[in-house]
Design an enzyme around this catalytic site. Structure first.
Site, mmCIF file in Angstrom:
data_model
loop_
_atom_site.group_PDB
_atom_site.id
_atom_site.type_symbol
_atom_site.label_atom_id
_atom_site.label_comp_id
_atom_site.label_asym_id
_atom_site.label_seq_id
_atom_site.Cartn_x
_atom_site.Cartn_y
_atom_site.Cartn_z
ATOM 1 N N ASP A 56 3.071 4.379 7.304
ATOM 2 C CA ASP A 56 2.088 3.718 7.774
ATOM 3 C C ASP A 56 2.003 2.374 6.994
ATOM 4 O O ASP A 56 2.367 2.029 5.908
ATOM 5 C CB ASP A 56 0.815 4.725 7.185
ATOM 6 C CG ASP A 56 -0.489 4.071 7.943
ATOM 7 O OD1 ASP A 56 -0.570 4.687 9.286
ATOM 8 O OD2 ASP A 56 -1.132 3.115 7.561
ATOM 9 N N ARG A 104 -0.118 9.284 0.700
ATOM 10 C CA ARG A 104 -0.913 9.050 1.835
ATOM 11 C C ARG A 104 -0.027 8.305 3.106
ATOM 12 O O ARG A 104 -0.459 8.532 4.339
ATOM 13 C CB ARG A 104 -2.394 9.039 1.671
ATOM 14 C CG ARG A 104 -2.499 7.584 1.462
ATOM 15 C CD ARG A 104 -3.666 7.030 1.139
ATOM 16 N NE ARG A 104 -3.721 5.589 0.727
ATOM 17 C CZ ARG A 104 -3.693 5.369 -0.802
ATOM 18 N NH1 ARG A 104 -3.698 6.279 -1.499
ATOM 19 N NH2 ARG A 104 -3.613 4.295 -1.092
ATOM 20 N N ASN A 105 0.501 7.402 2.685
ATOM 21 C CA ASN A 105 1.193 6.529 3.856
ATOM 22 C C ASN A 105 2.643 6.978 3.915
ATOM 23 O O ASN A 105 3.509 6.060 4.642
ATOM 24 C CB ASN A 105 1.043 5.079 3.084
ATOM 25 C CG ASN A 105 -0.400 4.725 3.328
ATOM 26 O OD1 ASN A 105 -1.141 5.057 4.312
ATOM 27 N ND2 ASN A 105 -0.707 3.741 2.684
ATOM 28 N N ASP A 136 0.940 -1.317 0.110
ATOM 29 C CA ASP A 136 -0.011 0.103 0.110
ATOM 30 C C ASP A 136 0.768 1.299 0.117
ATOM 31 O O ASP A 136 0.532 2.114 0.882
ATOM 32 C CB ASP A 136 -0.979 -0.004 1.192
ATOM 33 C CG ASP A 136 -2.057 0.972 1.140
ATOM 34 O OD1 ASP A 136 -2.350 1.455 -0.019
ATOM 35 O OD2 ASP A 136 -2.726 1.290 1.967
HETATM 36 P P1 AMP Z 1 -3.192 6.909 9.964
HETATM 37 O O1 AMP Z 1 -4.220 6.390 10.543
HETATM 38 O O2 AMP Z 1 -1.905 6.507 10.097
HETATM 39 O O3 AMP Z 1 -3.077 7.268 8.380
HETATM 40 O O4 AMP Z 1 -2.910 8.421 10.482
HETATM 41 C C1 AMP Z 1 -4.021 9.411 10.184
HETATM 42 C C2 AMP Z 1 -3.435 10.630 10.061
HETATM 43 O O5 AMP Z 1 -2.801 11.173 11.257
HETATM 44 C C3 AMP Z 1 -2.422 10.763 9.112
HETATM 45 O O6 AMP Z 1 -2.817 11.197 7.667
HETATM 46 C C4 AMP Z 1 -1.465 11.910 9.527
HETATM 47 O O7 AMP Z 1 -1.953 13.214 9.370
HETATM 48 C C5 AMP Z 1 -1.365 11.953 10.898
HETATM 49 N N1 AMP Z 1 -0.481 11.130 11.491
HETATM 50 C C6 AMP Z 1 -0.153 9.866 11.429
HETATM 51 N N2 AMP Z 1 1.089 9.562 12.061
HETATM 52 C C7 AMP Z 1 1.635 10.700 12.243
HETATM 53 C C8 AMP Z 1 2.927 10.872 13.086
HETATM 54 N N3 AMP Z 1 3.699 9.905 12.986
HETATM 55 N N4 AMP Z 1 3.326 12.286 13.112
HETATM 56 C C9 AMP Z 1 2.433 13.260 12.472
HETATM 57 N N5 AMP Z 1 1.202 12.857 12.227
HETATM 58 C C10 AMP Z 1 0.596 11.695 11.909
#
Ligand code: AMP
Length: 305
Positions: free
Chosen positions: A177, A163-164, A159
């Site tokens: 991610d 976005r990841n 994936d």
């Molecule tokens: P995720 O569920 O991992 O896709 O996270 C959702 C959103 O949270 C992402 O699109 C980022 O904007 C934010 N996010 C996730 N991990 C981080 C991180 N380590 N530092 C800053 N923002 C994060």
């Protein structure tokens, strides 16, 4: 295998950063995590629903994340499993995900970031205004570096997409991610059957047709990531519906060269999109080529840049 545990009282939540399919992501202060810092900012992922199978997935993912350590993979610090919710602790990446970052530094960005002056000087660090060719190449090289590492471990991401990936201080980019982002970007996924969500726009024909995911299918996705970078975060095949996109990809139609993309870079994308998986250029070679381009960017673009 050696997953680090953090105590609940050492985590102080500040505010929500985002929401994913499996739970919320918060900015938090974490105490006693690293010897040289009493407290530091971290991103914590809280697992919202704790069924037995979710708990198992959580522990499996934590063990995997503990093993993955590289300068272009987001740092995983450990878990907190005292009570609920189950929490994962990550390094905080202050500019959030790469897709949002690209859009906010592209032509459609209005006043997304404060103090953004038109045509201001752009150093090596944080870009103000639009990204230049040099920034785009730096971003791409870093994602490729993380992918070289994953491929060396025979880890298939499945994936890879902007976005990841996450963006930190000084345009540091890391792969961040491994499957929790499917809610906010739900239009990037295509639901097949009941619950399976597939990022079809990033997938090669063999993944779409036979669900075959390999290091080579990750290379295809990397080519799409390059395209996203050079379009300031556009959705691949945005003009098409999911079924139309599937049709297009399986018939062998390619994404077009973005307007700001030099032919040297488009050639890399095309080498990722060979129909025959074995014909795709190895990620190591792609990384070296991008590194060379960072050092000697194609000249004509300095005019456009
Ligand atoms: P995720 O569920 O991992 O896709 O996270 C959702 C959103 O949270 C992402 O699109 C980022 O904007 C934010 N996010 C996730 N991990 C981080 C991180 N380590 N530092 C800053 N923002 C994060």
């Amino acid at each position: 295998a050696g997953v680090h545990h953090v105590q609940r009282r050492d985590i102080v939540l500040k505010w929500e950063l985002g929401e994913g399919a499996f739970g919320k992501v918060f900015l938090a202060e974490c105490y006693n995590l690293l010897p040289e810092q009493e407290k530091m900012l971290v991103a914590v992922k809280a697992l919202k629903e704790v069924t037995e199978s979710a708990r198992l997935d959580f522990h499996r993912e934590a063990e995997l994340l503990t093993v993955l350590q590289h300068e272009h993979i987001v740092k995983f610090y450990g878990v907190c499993t005292e009570g609920e919710p189950l929490i994962m602790v990550f390094e905080y990446m202050k500019h959030g995900d790469l897709n949002r970052f690209l859009r906010s530094h592209g032509p459609d960005a209005k006043i997304l970031e404060q103090g953004q002056g038109q045509g201001e000087g752009q150093g090596q660090g944080q870009p103000r205004g639009q990204l230049t060719l040099s920034h785009m190449l730096q971003i791409a090289t870093q994602v490729a570096s993380g992918m070289v590492y994953l491929a060396s471990l025979h880890f298939v991401h499945r994936d890879l997409a902007t976005r990841n990936c996450l963006v930190g201080q000084d345009l540091v980019v890391k792969i961040g991610d491994f499957g929790m982002s499917r809610d906010i970007y739900s239009t990037d996924y295509y639901r097949v059957g009941g619950r399976t969500m597939l990022p079809i726009r990033w997938m090669p024909p063999e993944s779409i047709l036979y669900r075959k995911f390999t290091t080579e299918s990750d290379i295809w996705s990397f080519g799409v990531v390059l395209w996203e970078i050079f379009t300031y975060g556009k959705q691949p095949w945005y003009q098409l519906s999911n079924t139309e996109a599937i049709e297009c990809i399986t018939q062998g139609r390619e994404l077009e060269r973005p307007r700001t993309c030099p032919s040297e870079v488009y050639a890399i994308m095309q080498s990722c999109w060979q129909r025959e998986p074995q014909q795709r250029r190895p990620i190591k070679e792609i990384h070296s080529r991008l590194q060379a381009l960072v050092k000697t960017p194609p000249v004509y673009l300095d005019i456009l840049g």
